[in-house]
Design a protein around this motif. Structure first.
Motif, PDB file in Angstrom:
ATOM      1  N   PHE A  89       0.798  -1.223   0.000  1.00  0.00           N
ATOM      2  CA  PHE A  89       0.000   0.000   0.000  1.00  0.00           C
ATOM      3  C   PHE A  89       0.834   1.278   0.000  1.00  0.00           C
ATOM      4  O   PHE A  89       0.345   2.330  -0.370  1.00  0.00           O
ATOM      5  N   LYS A  90       2.102   1.194   0.367  1.00  0.00           N
ATOM      6  CA  LYS A  90       2.949   2.388   0.402  1.00  0.00           C
ATOM      7  C   LYS A  90       3.407   2.809  -1.000  1.00  0.00           C
ATOM      8  O   LYS A  90       3.494   3.989  -1.296  1.00  0.00           O
ATOM      9  N   TYR A  91       3.704   1.828  -1.846  1.00  0.00           N
ATOM     10  CA  TYR A  91       4.239   2.130  -3.175  1.00  0.00           C
ATOM     11  C   TYR A  91       3.240   1.748  -4.256  1.00  0.00           C
ATOM     12  O   TYR A  91       2.624   0.694  -4.202  1.00  0.00           O
ATOM     13  N   GLU A  92       3.129   2.624  -5.258  1.00  0.00           N
ATOM     14  CA  GLU A  92       2.181   2.373  -6.345  1.00  0.00           C
ATOM     15  C   GLU A  92       2.908   1.873  -7.589  1.00  0.00           C
ATOM     16  O   GLU A  92       2.721   2.403  -8.682  1.00  0.00           O
ATOM     17  N   ILE A  93       3.715   0.855  -7.418  1.00  0.00           N
ATOM     18  CA  ILE A  93       4.442   0.256  -8.545  1.00  0.00           C
ATOM     19  C   ILE A  93       3.738  -1.048  -8.886  1.00  0.00           C
ATOM     20  O   ILE A  93       3.774  -2.011  -8.110  1.00  0.00           O
ATOM     21  N   LEU A  94       3.070  -1.075 -10.029  1.00  0.00           N
ATOM     22  CA  LEU A  94       2.216  -2.205 -10.389  1.00  0.00           C
ATOM     23  C   LEU A  94       2.945  -3.550 -10.409  1.00  0.00           C
ATOM     24  O   LEU A  94       2.446  -4.512  -9.818  1.00  0.00           O
ATOM     25  N   PRO A  95       4.129  -3.670 -11.054  1.00  0.00           N
ATOM     26  CA  PRO A  95       4.797  -4.986 -11.045  1.00  0.00           C
ATOM     27  C   PRO A  95       5.141  -5.473  -9.634  1.00  0.00           C
ATOM     28  O   PRO A  95       5.025  -6.659  -9.333  1.00  0.00           O
ATOM     29  N   MET A  96       5.504  -4.542  -8.769  1.00  0.00           N
ATOM     30  CA  MET A  96       5.824  -4.916  -7.395  1.00  0.00           C
ATOM     31  C   MET A  96       4.560  -5.365  -6.657  1.00  0.00           C
ATOM     32  O   MET A  96       4.581  -6.355  -5.924  1.00  0.00           O
ATOM     33  N   ARG A  97       3.456  -4.677  -6.873  1.00  0.00           N
ATOM     34  CA  ARG A  97       2.200  -5.059  -6.237  1.00  0.00           C
ATOM     35  C   ARG A  97       1.747  -6.440  -6.706  1.00  0.00           C
ATOM     36  O   ARG A  97       1.256  -7.240  -5.908  1.00  0.00           O
ATOM     37  N   ILE A  98       1.920  -6.713  -7.974  1.00  0.00           N
ATOM     38  CA  ILE A  98       1.556  -8.038  -8.497  1.00  0.00           C
ATOM     39  C   ILE A  98       2.430  -9.104  -7.861  1.00  0.00           C
ATOM     40  O   ILE A  98       1.933 -10.161  -7.441  1.00  0.00           O
ATOM     41  N   MET A  99       3.722  -8.837  -7.764  1.00  0.00           N
ATOM     42  CA  MET A  99       4.643  -9.798  -7.168  1.00  0.00           C
ATOM     43  C   MET A  99       4.290 -10.058  -5.696  1.00  0.00           C
ATOM     44  O   MET A  99       4.293 -11.201  -5.240  1.00  0.00           O
ATOM     45  N   ILE A 100       3.961  -9.022  -4.961  1.00  0.00           N
ATOM     46  CA  ILE A 100       3.597  -9.178  -3.547  1.00  0.00           C
ATOM     47  C   ILE A 100       2.301  -9.973  -3.424  1.00  0.00           C
ATOM     48  O   ILE A 100       2.179 -10.860  -2.570  1.00  0.00           O
ATOM     49  N   ALA A 101       1.317  -9.674  -4.269  1.00  0.00           N
ATOM     50  CA  ALA A 101       0.050 -10.414  -4.224  1.00  0.00           C
ATOM     51  C   ALA A 101       0.274 -11.894  -4.523  1.00  0.00           C
ATOM     52  O   ALA A 101      -0.270 -12.769  -3.834  1.00  0.00           O
ATOM     53  N   VAL A 102       1.101 -12.195  -5.523  1.00  0.00           N
ATOM     54  CA  VAL A 102       1.410 -13.592  -5.853  1.00  0.00           C
ATOM     55  C   VAL A 102       2.149 -14.258  -4.701  1.00  0.00           C
ATOM     56  O   VAL A 102       1.845 -15.404  -4.334  1.00  0.00           O
ATOM     57  N   LEU A 103       3.111 -13.552  -4.115  1.00  0.00           N
ATOM     58  CA  LEU A 103       3.851 -14.092  -2.979  1.00  0.00           C
ATOM     59  C   LEU A 103       2.924 -14.411  -1.807  1.00  0.00           C
ATOM     60  O   LEU A 103       3.028 -15.478  -1.195  1.00  0.00           O
TER      61      LEU A 103
END
Length: 121
Positions: A89-103
């Motif tokens: 929620f702190k960073y709005e970087i889409l690839p990172m958010r996808i990676m975190i959600a998958v993790l």
């Protein structure tokens, strides 16, 4: 290399001890690292570590049966979810958010679907 593994074991063991008393610091992951370090570093320290109450309460059932209590699973998942959610929620970087959600999905699948749950002893 032996001393390097022993150093890893003792540092992780120390963090595991702190994690046993602080709810925000996970115990089990540090004890897993400590177990690895002691096993690679010294048979004597490995035997000592496996005789400690901290090891027996947190890792013994996982190492022997590849199972954990629901309480241990919840602690690990809660800590990981909170830490990863802060970054999500702190960073709005889409690839990172996808990676975190998958993790997160993989962590929940592994701990709730793969690792067996045992009763509290």
């Amino acid at each position: 290399m032996r001393y390097f593994y022993l150093a890893i074991g003792f540092v992780a063991f120390g963090l595991g001890i702190v994690g046993a008393f602080l709810p925000v610091l996970p115990t089990a992951p540090f004890l897993l690292v400590a177990s690895f370090g002691f096993a690679k570093g010294s048979e004597k320290f490995d035997r000592w570590f496996k005789s400690t109450k901290l090891y027996k309460n947190n890792l013994e059932s996982f190492e022997k049966n590849r199972s954990m209590t629901m309480k241990t699973k919840v602690k690990i998942l809660a800590f990981a979810t909170i830490m990863l959610s802060i970054v999500f929620f702190k960073y709005e970087i889409l690839p990172m958010r996808i990676m975190i959600a998958v993790l997160l999905l993989l962590k929940y699948y592994y701990f709730l679907g793969v690792v067996k749950t045992t009763e509290q002893s």
